[in-house]
Design a protein around this motif. Structure first.
Motif, PDB file in Angstrom:
ATOM      1  N   GLY A  81      25.254  77.109  75.597  1.00  0.00           N
ATOM      2  CA  GLY A  81      26.560  77.174  74.956  1.00  0.00           C
ATOM      3  C   GLY A  81      26.561  76.666  73.536  1.00  0.00           C
ATOM      4  N   GLY A  82      25.421  76.180  73.025  1.00  0.00           N
ATOM      5  CA  GLY A  82      25.383  75.640  71.674  1.00  0.00           C
ATOM      6  C   GLY A  82      25.002  76.640  70.605  1.00  0.00           C
ATOM      7  N   GLY A  83      24.886  77.927  70.933  1.00  0.00           N
ATOM      8  CA  GLY A  83      24.500  78.924  69.936  1.00  0.00           C
ATOM      9  C   GLY A  83      23.002  79.166  69.975  1.00  0.00           C
ATOM     10  N   MET A  84      22.580  80.424  69.973  1.00  0.00           N
ATOM     11  CA  MET A  84      21.167  80.780  70.114  1.00  0.00           C
ATOM     12  C   MET A  84      20.475  80.741  68.759  1.00  0.00           C
ATOM     13  N   PRO A  85      19.337  80.018  68.613  1.00  0.00           N
ATOM     14  CA  PRO A  85      18.581  80.063  67.357  1.00  0.00           C
ATOM     15  C   PRO A  85      18.050  81.471  67.104  1.00  0.00           C
ATOM     16  N   SER A  86      17.783  81.783  65.818  1.00  0.00           N
ATOM     17  CA  SER A  86      17.303  83.116  65.463  1.00  0.00           C
ATOM     18  C   SER A  86      16.630  83.048  64.102  1.00  0.00           C
ATOM     19  N   ASP A  87      16.076  84.210  63.683  1.00  0.00           N
ATOM     20  CA  ASP A  87      15.544  84.428  62.345  1.00  0.00           C
ATOM     21  C   ASP A  87      14.509  83.371  61.952  1.00  0.00           C
ATOM     22  N   PRO A  88      13.369  83.283  62.663  1.00  0.00           N
ATOM     23  CA  PRO A  88      12.320  82.328  62.265  1.00  0.00           C
ATOM     24  C   PRO A  88      11.604  82.795  61.003  1.00  0.00           C
ATOM     25  N   GLU A  89      11.236  81.837  60.152  1.00  0.00           N
ATOM     26  CA  GLU A  89      10.530  82.139  58.916  1.00  0.00           C
ATOM     27  C   GLU A  89       9.405  81.128  58.724  1.00  0.00           C
ATOM     28  N   LEU A  90       8.324  81.572  58.060  1.00  0.00           N
ATOM     29  CA  LEU A  90       7.173  80.714  57.770  1.00  0.00           C
ATOM     30  C   LEU A  90       6.628  81.087  56.400  1.00  0.00           C
ATOM     31  N   ARG A  91       6.366  80.088  55.587  1.00  0.00           N
ATOM     32  CA  ARG A  91       5.727  80.272  54.288  1.00  0.00           C
ATOM     33  C   ARG A  91       4.423  79.491  54.283  1.00  0.00           C
ATOM     34  N   VAL A  92       3.374  80.091  53.733  1.00  0.00           N
ATOM     35  CA  VAL A  92       2.052  79.471  53.743  1.00  0.00           C
ATOM     36  C   VAL A  92       1.576  79.283  52.315  1.00  0.00           C
ATOM     37  N   PRO A 140       4.081  74.323  55.208  1.00  0.00           N
ATOM     38  CA  PRO A 140       5.475  73.849  55.376  1.00  0.00           C
ATOM     39  C   PRO A 140       5.996  74.200  56.763  1.00  0.00           C
ATOM     40  N   GLY A 141       6.849  73.318  57.269  1.00  0.00           N
ATOM     41  CA  GLY A 141       7.390  73.527  58.604  1.00  0.00           C
ATOM     42  C   GLY A 141       8.147  74.840  58.715  1.00  0.00           C
ATOM     43  N   PRO A 142       7.944  75.593  59.797  1.00  0.00           N
ATOM     44  CA  PRO A 142       8.723  76.823  59.990  1.00  0.00           C
ATOM     45  C   PRO A 142      10.210  76.511  60.069  1.00  0.00           C
ATOM     46  N   THR A 143      11.025  77.471  59.684  1.00  0.00           N
ATOM     47  CA  THR A 143      12.478  77.293  59.692  1.00  0.00           C
ATOM     48  C   THR A 143      13.107  78.247  60.702  1.00  0.00           C
ATOM     49  N   GLY A 148      24.698  79.311  61.174  1.00  0.00           N
ATOM     50  CA  GLY A 148      24.932  79.458  59.750  1.00  0.00           C
ATOM     51  C   GLY A 148      24.118  78.550  58.858  1.00  0.00           C
ATOM     52  N   LYS A 149      23.177  77.790  59.388  1.00  0.00           N
ATOM     53  CA  LYS A 149      22.330  76.936  58.558  1.00  0.00           C
ATOM     54  C   LYS A 149      20.893  77.048  59.054  1.00  0.00           C
ATOM     55  N   ARG A 150      19.964  76.581  58.198  1.00  0.00           N
ATOM     56  CA  ARG A 150      18.545  76.663  58.537  1.00  0.00           C
ATOM     57  C   ARG A 150      18.002  75.267  58.835  1.00  0.00           C
ATOM     58  N   LEU A 151      17.284  75.177  59.940  1.00  0.00           N
ATOM     59  CA  LEU A 151      16.668  73.929  60.375  1.00  0.00           C
ATOM     60  C   LEU A 151      15.158  74.040  60.189  1.00  0.00           C
ATOM     61  N   THR A 152      14.543  72.946  59.796  1.00  0.00           N
ATOM     62  CA  THR A 152      13.117  72.940  59.462  1.00  0.00           C
ATOM     63  C   THR A 152      12.349  72.064  60.434  1.00  0.00           C
ATOM     64  N   ALA A 153      11.242  72.594  60.956  1.00  0.00           N
ATOM     65  CA  ALA A 153      10.371  71.841  61.849  1.00  0.00           C
ATOM     66  C   ALA A 153       9.386  71.011  61.024  1.00  0.00           C
ATOM     67  N   ALA A 154       8.542  70.256  61.718  1.00  0.00           N
ATOM     68  CA  ALA A 154       7.586  69.386  61.045  1.00  0.00           C
ATOM     69  C   ALA A 154       6.469  70.214  60.396  1.00  0.00           C
TER      70      ALA A 154
END
Length: 664
Positions: A81-92, A140-143, A148-154
């Motif tokens: 119920g908290g909203g499904m994550p989507s649109d993963p991105e990775l920059r190398v 850099p951590g994948p996002t 409506g916002k982007r979260l960044t992993a380690a």
């Protein structure tokens, strides 16, 4: 009539908690009620932060060689119920290349804690990366996009070392299938030079006639891609074998597999080192051909799909060092399975030969409880990504947790993929869960097949509704069938039977501004008390510092000199004036002059910017005090009293000038 505005915070907080708490609140004392709602206000932000997705990232290996593929994975799980994550991105970094990805899958995590079952849903994404140069890299951590916002992993640290030629470790369990082939050098050919007809007479002439070619793309060495078919349906396996043809000793390095962007890829060749070369004819010459890669490709769409070229660096005596060679591009014509006879629920891409098996545990539960349904799809081919579950009233199917074990089996991809569901049952009695069907296209039989698995019956024990969930009031003449719907509106007031002015419901004693003032009073009181304590401590420190400052001690010494002069004690007056002058010099310049010789004192004062005239008067006062201390004859009679008074005036003048002097 409009309703008067009120603060929504207490009602919004109370709606999050069970009815017994709301019933007990009016019995509490006003202060206890306020403290209770204050605690709920503090817990509300914590609950909101707990719904933030859990991000985790990792790499399949933290140390790789140049050209060796590795995988980066990110997972994002959020409460249901908290909203499904989507649109993963990775920059190398610039020296790293993403050769495929992201490959996105769904995740579900269910756990039982304290008798409460919680479910987290989310996605996982993987990228396959190859490094071109040795070094240490920080990826850099994948996002992930969420609400409506982007979260960044380690971030991930990777060490890349030069290629050593050692056998590469097998793919990680979460490595994307069909990534670039590990790079390692291979020596090809025998001890001789060219593989002409007079070199290897003991070998059969046509050891591999299926690999023969009428003409040669290159007279020494080349790479050739051979598909097992060039026409397929969406989801049907196409096997492409890559052979290295060579006529002289050669070394292969930095191989990179064909991209095959429109295919799902699985590697079929575990270690190309174990493949022995075979001999064939190309354009009238004898060539050795060695299998260097083999891929199982599953088309993802219809059309003319290109696999792309495999690339490698070849080093040989006749061609030179690290010469780039590319294979031919294979074109596969892909169509959809026929529409005639297509069963209901068929998903495009489900192609192969499968069996279906299901288990349900437990078989007896209470109303509102859950059962675990595990459905396993086994066989070979392009396994389905999802299953269609029975839809009926009273059953709630949560998103499944997937598990799989896929590997090459006789040139085909086989194994199993299981789907674990949690099913909530809201009805009572003998509840039939129905059956799950899997329609797929069998390319061997050229027809559709429908596999099914019966889930059976679950015995559900009814649970009596609690008194708190009963309707507060029921309109006269309401139908019996509306009882179930009335439970949802149990908290609403009853129907009005007469017209009249609107009477707002009674509010809590501390509702609105008094509630917030009471909530803010404790922290404000603590803040004011702390500020007052700090001010008092600083005042005491200033008073203590002032009592022992050089200026204060100089004034005290001057007062002692005045008292001694009034009594006619010249010696005590001289000693007091001497102390006063030394303290005044220390206060004005910071110089502790008592430890400086009188002859050297003018130079010390001059270095600190004291005017020569003021320095001379200070030294004269100190010299006068020293002379009186060493001339006892001058201490008695009227002459002594006059000398003491003159010494006090001289010292007072020096102290006044030193106090007024400011360093420039």
């Amino acid at each position: 009539m409009t309703r008067p505005p009120r603060s929504p915070a207490p009602l919004a907080l109370a709606a999050r908690f069970p009815a017994p708490l709301a019933l007990a609140a009016p019995r509490l004392a006003p202060l206890a009620t306020a403290l209770l709602f204050a605690l709920l206000a503090l817990l509300a932000p914590l609950r909101a932060r707990a719904q933030q997705p859990e991000l985790s990232s990792r790499a399949s290996s933290t140390e790789v060689e140049v050209g060796e593929p590795f995988t980066v994975e990110v997972k994002a799980l959020v409460e249901r119920g908290g909203g499904m994550p989507s649109d993963p991105e990775l920059r190398v970094p610039p020296d790293l290349s993403i050769v495929s990805g992201p490959s996105i899958g769904t995740q579900m995590k269910t756990q039982l804690s304290g008798g409460v079952m919680t479910t987290q849903l989310g996605i996982s994404a993987t990228w396959q990366i190859v490094a071109d140069k040795p070094g240490r890299y920080t990826i850099p951590g994948p996002t992930i996009g969420w609400n409506g916002k982007r979260l960044t992993a380690a971030p991930i640290l990777i060490k890349v070392v030069p290629a050593s030629g050692r056998p590469r470790r097998p793919n990680s369990p979460f490595l994307m299938p069909g990534g670039p082939m590990p790079g390692f050098p291979w020596p090809f050919g025998g001890p001789g030079g060219l593989l002409d007809d007079d070199v290897v007479e003991d070998e059969p002439e046509d050891q591999a006639p299926e690999l023969a070619m009428p003409s040669e793309p290159d007279p020494v060495v080349f790479i050739r891609a051979i598909p097992d078919k060039t026409n397929a349906v969406v989801g049907e396996q196409v096997t492409v074998s890559f052979y290295l043809y060579f006529r002289e000793n050669a070394e292969m390095s930095e191989p990179r597999a064909a991209p095959a962007a429109d295919f799902l890829r699985h590697p079929l060749l575990e270690d190309p080192r174990h493949e022995r070369p075979v001999y064939t004819r190309v354009g009238g010459h004898r060539y050795a051909a060695r299998l260097v890669d083999k891929l199982a490709l599953f088309p993802l769409k219809a059309g003319e799909l290109h696999t792309g070229s495999m690339q490698a660096r070849i080093t040989g005596r006749r061609i030179g060092a690290r010469v780039l060679r590319e294979s031919n591009d294979v074109v596969v014509r892909v169509t959809e399975p026929p529409l005639a006879g297509r069963p209901s629920g068929y998903v495009l891409g489900d192609v192969g030969q499968f069996t279906l098996k299901a288990t349900v545990q437990p078989r007896q539960i209470e109303q509102g409880g859950s059962v675990a349904v595990t459905v396993q799809v086994a066989g070979t081919g392009n396994f389905p990504q999802s299953l269609r579950v029975p839809e009926r009233t009273g059953l709630e199917w949560l998103d499944p947790e997937k598990r799989e074990s896929l590997e090459p089996r006789g040139g085909a991809i086989g194994g199993f993929r299981s789907f674990g569901y949690v099913v909530r049952v809201q009805e009572s009695g003998a509840v039939d869960l129905g059956k799950i069907e899997l329609p797929y296209w069998d390319p061997a039989q050229k027809r559709y097949v429908v596999e099914s698995a019966e889930l059976g019956v679950v015995q559900v024990t009814p649970v009596a509704p609690s008194a708190a969930s009963a309707p507060s009031s029921t309109a006269p003449g309401a139908a019996d069938g509306a009882a179930g719907r009335a439970e949802r509106f149990a908290g609403m007031p009853g129907l009005r039977t007469s017209l009249g002015p609107y009477a707002p419901p009674a509010t809590l004693p501390l509702d609105g501004a008094p509630f917030w003032l009471l909530l803010a009073a404790p922290p404000l009181a603590v803040t004011l008390f702390g500020a007052g304590a700090r001010l008092a401590r600083r005042a005491r420190e200033r008073r203590a510092a002032g009592a022992t400052s050089p200026a204060r001690l100089a004034a005290v010494a001057l007062g002692e000199a005045e008292e001694a002069a009034a009594q006619g004690d010249v010696g005590a007056t001289a000693a007091a004036i001497e102390r006063a002058v030394h303290r005044a010099i220390e206060s004005a310049t910071g110089l502790r002059s008592r430890g400086v010789l009188l002859a050297a004192l003018p130079d010390e004062l001059g270095q600190r910017g004291v005017p020569d005239a003021l320095s001379a008067r200070a030294c004269e006062a100190l010299a006068a005090c020293e002379a009186i201390r060493f001339e006892p004859a001058a201490r008695g009679g009227n002459a002594g009293a006059a000398a003491a008074a003159a010494l006090v005036e001289q010292g007072r003048a020096v102290l006044t000038e030193l106090a007024r002097w400011k360093p420039t």
